[in-house]
Design a protein around this motif. Structure first.
Motif, PDB file in Angstrom:
ATOM      1  N   GLY A 149       1.023  -1.169  -0.011  1.00 35.58           N
ATOM      2  CA  GLY A 149      -0.061   0.098  -0.125  1.00 35.58           C
ATOM      3  C   GLY A 149       0.723   1.174   0.025  1.00 35.58           C
ATOM      4  N   ALA A 150       0.142   2.451  -0.129  1.00 31.58           N
ATOM      5  CA  ALA A 150       0.785   3.649  -0.004  1.00 31.58           C
ATOM      6  C   ALA A 150       1.682   3.949   1.398  1.00 31.58           C
ATOM      7  CB  ALA A 150      -0.147   4.976  -0.540  1.00 31.58           C
ATOM      8  N   THR A 151       1.079   3.645   2.421  1.00 31.40           N
ATOM      9  CA  THR A 151       1.659   3.802   3.819  1.00 31.40           C
ATOM     10  C   THR A 151       2.135   2.550   4.439  1.00 31.40           C
ATOM     11  OG1 THR A 151      -0.527   3.515   4.813  1.00 31.40           O
ATOM     12  CG2 THR A 151       0.134   5.916   3.929  1.00 31.40           C
ATOM     13  N   GLN A 152       1.737   1.562   3.967  1.00 34.74           N
ATOM     14  CA  GLN A 152       2.302   0.229   4.775  1.00 34.74           C
ATOM     15  C   GLN A 152       2.113  -0.741   3.710  1.00 34.74           C
ATOM     16  OE1 GLN A 152      -0.158  -0.585   8.316  1.00 34.74           O
ATOM     17  NE2 GLN A 152       0.725  -2.359   8.409  1.00 34.74           N
ATOM     18  N   GLN A 153       2.924  -1.855   4.097  1.00 39.44           N
ATOM     19  CA  GLN A 153       3.086  -3.008   3.227  1.00 39.44           C
ATOM     20  C   GLN A 153       3.325  -4.249   3.923  1.00 39.44           C
ATOM     21  OE1 GLN A 153       6.335  -1.772   0.586  1.00 39.44           O
ATOM     22  NE2 GLN A 153       7.716  -3.337   1.455  1.00 39.44           N
ATOM     23  N   GLU A 154       2.805  -5.299   3.556  1.00 33.39           N
ATOM     24  CA  GLU A 154       3.416  -6.666   4.274  1.00 33.39           C
ATOM     25  C   GLU A 154       3.598  -7.654   2.973  1.00 33.39           C
ATOM     26  OE1 GLU A 154       1.482  -8.571   7.813  1.00 33.39           O
ATOM     27  OE2 GLU A 154      -0.391  -7.746   6.884  1.00 33.39           O
ATOM     28  N   SER A 155       4.555  -8.305   3.359  1.00 34.33           N
ATOM     29  CA  SER A 155       5.148  -9.444   2.310  1.00 34.33           C
ATOM     30  C   SER A 155       5.904 -10.562   3.133  1.00 34.33           C
ATOM     31  CB  SER A 155       6.110  -8.869   1.415  1.00 34.33           C
ATOM     32  OG  SER A 155       7.171  -8.554   2.081  1.00 34.33           O
ATOM     33  N   ILE A 156       5.883 -11.725   2.589  1.00 35.63           N
ATOM     34  CA  ILE A 156       6.392 -12.935   3.174  1.00 35.63           C
ATOM     35  C   ILE A 156       6.976 -13.790   1.769  1.00 35.63           C
ATOM     36  CG2 ILE A 156       4.099 -14.179   3.133  1.00 35.63           C
ATOM     37  CD1 ILE A 156       5.411 -15.565   5.726  1.00 35.63           C
ATOM     38  N   ASP A 157       8.195 -14.164   2.147  1.00 40.50           N
ATOM     39  CA  ASP A 157       8.847 -15.007   0.979  1.00 40.50           C
ATOM     40  C   ASP A 157       8.195 -16.656   1.175  1.00 40.50           C
ATOM     41  OD1 ASP A 157      10.431 -13.198  -0.236  1.00 40.50           O
ATOM     42  OD2 ASP A 157      12.066 -13.500   1.317  1.00 40.50           O
ATOM     43  N   LEU A 158       7.945 -17.161  -0.039  1.00 42.45           N
ATOM     44  CA  LEU A 158       7.504 -18.322   0.173  1.00 42.45           C
ATOM     45  C   LEU A 158       8.449 -19.313  -0.546  1.00 42.45           C
ATOM     46  CD1 LEU A 158       3.824 -17.811  -1.028  1.00 42.45           C
ATOM     47  CD2 LEU A 158       4.565 -18.164   1.547  1.00 42.45           C
ATOM     48  N   ASP A 159       9.265 -19.653   0.376  1.00 41.41           N
ATOM     49  CA  ASP A 159      10.650 -20.395  -0.460  1.00 41.41           C
ATOM     50  C   ASP A 159      10.891 -21.477   0.704  1.00 41.41           C
ATOM     51  OD1 ASP A 159      11.196 -18.404  -2.293  1.00 41.41           O
ATOM     52  OD2 ASP A 159      12.473 -17.353  -0.952  1.00 41.41           O
ATOM     53  N   ALA A 160      10.690 -22.599   0.293  1.00 38.07           N
ATOM     54  CA  ALA A 160      10.653 -23.872   0.982  1.00 38.07           C
ATOM     55  C   ALA A 160      10.878 -25.146   0.100  1.00 38.07           C
ATOM     56  CB  ALA A 160       9.576 -24.171   1.961  1.00 38.07           C
ATOM     57  N   VAL A 161      11.737 -26.146   0.479  1.00 34.50           N
ATOM     58  CA  VAL A 161      11.574 -27.533  -0.114  1.00 34.50           C
ATOM     59  C   VAL A 161      10.696 -28.570   0.698  1.00 34.50           C
ATOM     60  CG1 VAL A 161      12.956 -29.535  -0.789  1.00 34.50           C
ATOM     61  CG2 VAL A 161      14.078 -27.126  -0.953  1.00 34.50           C
ATOM     62  N   VAL A 162       9.666 -28.967   0.121  1.00 27.48           N
ATOM     63  CA  VAL A 162       8.733 -29.960   0.555  1.00 27.48           C
ATOM     64  C   VAL A 162       8.820 -31.404   0.241  1.00 27.48           C
ATOM     65  CG1 VAL A 162       6.231 -30.184   1.235  1.00 27.48           C
ATOM     66  CG2 VAL A 162       7.186 -27.849   0.891  1.00 27.48           C
ATOM     67  N   PRO A 163       8.937 -32.347   0.934  1.00 28.66           N
ATOM     68  CA  PRO A 163       9.083 -33.642   0.640  1.00 28.66           C
ATOM     69  C   PRO A 163       7.503 -34.376   0.431  1.00 28.66           C
ATOM     70  CG  PRO A 163       9.462 -33.604   2.851  1.00 28.66           C
ATOM     71  CD  PRO A 163       9.343 -32.211   2.517  1.00 28.66           C
ATOM     72  N   LEU A 164       7.297 -34.770  -0.410  1.00 37.24           N
ATOM     73  CA  LEU A 164       5.916 -35.271  -0.825  1.00 37.24           C
ATOM     74  C   LEU A 164       5.907 -36.983  -1.484  1.00 37.24           C
ATOM     75  CD1 LEU A 164       4.662 -32.433  -3.122  1.00 37.24           C
ATOM     76  CD2 LEU A 164       3.833 -32.644  -0.802  1.00 37.24           C
ATOM     77  N   LEU A 165       4.950 -37.585  -0.990  1.00 37.05           N
ATOM     78  CA  LEU A 165       4.539 -39.093  -1.430  1.00 37.05           C
ATOM     79  C   LEU A 165       4.020 -38.543  -2.740  1.00 37.05           C
ATOM     80  CD1 LEU A 165       2.949 -40.766   1.218  1.00 37.05           C
ATOM     81  CD2 LEU A 165       5.314 -40.819   0.611  1.00 37.05           C
ATOM     82  N   TYR A 166       4.515 -39.373  -3.850  1.00 38.75           N
ATOM     83  CA  TYR A 166       3.825 -39.544  -5.389  1.00 38.75           C
ATOM     84  C   TYR A 166       3.282 -40.877  -5.592  1.00 38.75           C
ATOM     85  CZ  TYR A 166       4.603 -39.257 -10.284  1.00 38.75           C
ATOM     86  OH  TYR A 166       4.012 -39.495 -11.841  1.00 38.75           O
ATOM     87  N   GLY A 167       2.335 -40.814  -6.490  1.00 43.08           N
ATOM     88  CA  GLY A 167       1.663 -41.742  -7.351  1.00 43.08           C
ATOM     89  C   GLY A 167       0.885 -41.286  -8.305  1.00 43.08           C
ATOM     90  N   ALA A 168       1.021 -42.456  -9.213  1.00 40.99           N
ATOM     91  CA  ALA A 168       0.575 -41.971 -10.548  1.00 40.99           C
ATOM     92  C   ALA A 168      -0.052 -43.510 -11.232  1.00 40.99           C
ATOM     93  CB  ALA A 168       1.388 -41.424 -11.773  1.00 40.99           C
ATOM     94  N   LEU A 169      -1.471 -43.266 -11.802  1.00 45.58           N
ATOM     95  CA  LEU A 169      -2.108 -44.382 -12.131  1.00 45.58           C
ATOM     96  C   LEU A 169      -2.740 -44.103 -13.438  1.00 45.58           C
ATOM     97  CD1 LEU A 169      -3.304 -47.387 -11.522  1.00 45.58           C
ATOM     98  CD2 LEU A 169      -5.446 -46.184 -10.487  1.00 45.58           C
ATOM     99  N   LYS A 170      -2.592 -45.089 -14.371  1.00 48.03           N
ATOM    100  CA  LYS A 170      -2.938 -44.854 -15.901  1.00 48.03           C
ATOM    101  C   LYS A 170      -3.615 -46.351 -16.461  1.00 48.03           C
ATOM    102  CE  LYS A 170      -0.284 -44.136 -19.537  1.00 48.03           C
ATOM    103  NZ  LYS A 170       0.516 -43.642 -20.445  1.00 48.03           N
ATOM    104  N   LEU A 171      -4.906 -45.901 -17.215  1.00 48.25           N
ATOM    105  CA  LEU A 171      -5.493 -46.867 -17.746  1.00 48.25           C
ATOM    106  C   LEU A 171      -5.415 -46.952 -19.318  1.00 48.25           C
ATOM    107  CD1 LEU A 171      -7.200 -49.636 -17.861  1.00 48.25           C
ATOM    108  CD2 LEU A 171      -9.092 -48.139 -17.462  1.00 48.25           C
ATOM    109  N   ASN A 172      -4.767 -47.601 -20.018  1.00 48.37           N
ATOM    110  CA  ASN A 172      -4.821 -47.624 -21.740  1.00 48.37           C
ATOM    111  C   ASN A 172      -5.854 -48.192 -22.129  1.00 48.37           C
ATOM    112  OD1 ASN A 172      -1.785 -46.174 -21.687  1.00 48.37           O
ATOM    113  ND2 ASN A 172      -1.406 -48.105 -20.825  1.00 48.37           N
ATOM    114  N   ILE A 173      -6.598 -47.579 -22.917  1.00 44.11           N
ATOM    115  CA  ILE A 173      -7.762 -48.086 -23.597  1.00 44.11           C
ATOM    116  C   ILE A 173      -7.292 -48.933 -24.989  1.00 44.11           C
ATOM    117  CG2 ILE A 173      -9.925 -47.760 -24.504  1.00 44.11           C
ATOM    118  CD1 ILE A 173     -10.253 -45.388 -22.623  1.00 44.11           C
TER     119      ILE A 173
END
Length: 250
Positions: A149-173
């Motif tokens: 804003g003109a008189t005030q501001q807020e900000s935050i960095d969204l920098d992170a490394v996140v571990p995740l489980l991964y899965g994928a399922l595909k059906l071929n016709i």
């Protein structure tokens, strides 16, 4: 983004290997995701739609994956997704993004960026009419959230490394070139929960028999991010919408 041409270079560098050794598969492609934000962020539960006027945006993504027959060595996938929104809004006094609430009502420039890169290793447990992949993803976020804003501001960095489980399922016709699939990344620990899934319908044709296939992919992706005061940020937001992509398979 600087990473996009790097991914393309990786794909081009690997192409000679795959075209001369068809037991190795290279997938490369990209598209656009029309993602709409819903929910809230910040300590004062700032609504992304009604308070910040953020609406759906077209965000691009690109990916490359390498599959091989070497026992015990996992397959690899690299994907980069842009996720950014911007605009302006009139926010009220007391609006609090990360601990410094606005003292007056004022007009602000709004920016939200959840751009990220996924590095995934996975094993192909089934490879018939039904394909099943399971693995792990390291997701690198490189973004920010800000209210300027003109008189005030807020900000935050969204920098992170996140571990995740991964899965994928595909059906071929069989005999049609069509396939349907589901893909998901997930984590739920303490004050952090992320659920990112997509469902898709793909059609693939042989452009160069035994060398190159091309496919068109239509799908829907949704990403839920729940944070309970993690690194000064709170969130209960979902980003979802349809996507369209082109995929090449060497």
């Amino acid at each position: 983004m600087k990473l996009l041409p790097k991914l393309c270079c990786i794909a081009l560098a690997l192409t000679p290997i795959t075209t001369h050794a068809d037991f190795i598969g290279l997938y490369a492609g990209g598209g656009t995701w029309q993602a709409a934000p819903n929910g809230n962020i910040g300590r004062s539960d700032i609504d992304l739609e009604s308070n910040l006027n953020l609406d759906e945006e077209n965000n691009q993504f690109i990916f490359v994956a390498l599959e091989h027959p070497i026992p015990l060595l996992p397959n690899a996938r690299l994907e980069h997704s842009e996720m950014s929104w911007s605009g302006d809004a009139l926010i009220s006094a007391g609006t609090d993004l990360n601990g410094n609430p606005f003292v007056t009502t004022e007009q602000v420039d709004v920016a939200l960026d959840l751009t990220h890169t996924d590095a995934t290793i996975y094993y192909e447990l089934l490879d018939t009419v039904v394909n099943l992949d399971l693995g792990l993803t390291a997701r690198l976020f490189d973004g920010e959230a800000s209210l300027i804003g003109a008189t005030q501001q807020e900000s935050i960095d969204l920098d992170a490394v996140v571990p995740l489980l991964y899965g994928a399922l595909k059906l071929n016709i069989p005999t049609t070139g069509f396939s349907v699939g589901l893909k998901a990344n997930w984590i739920n620990v303490d004050e952090f929960r992320l659920v990112d899934y997509s469902a898709q319908l793909a059609y693939e044709v042989d452009l160069i028999p035994a060398v190159l296939d091309a496919g068109l992919v239509l799908g829907y992706r949704s990403m839920l991010v729940e944070l309970d005061d993690l690194d000064e940020l709170q969130s209960d937001a979902t980003f979802d919408g349809y996507f369209l992509a082109l995929q090449l398979h060497f």
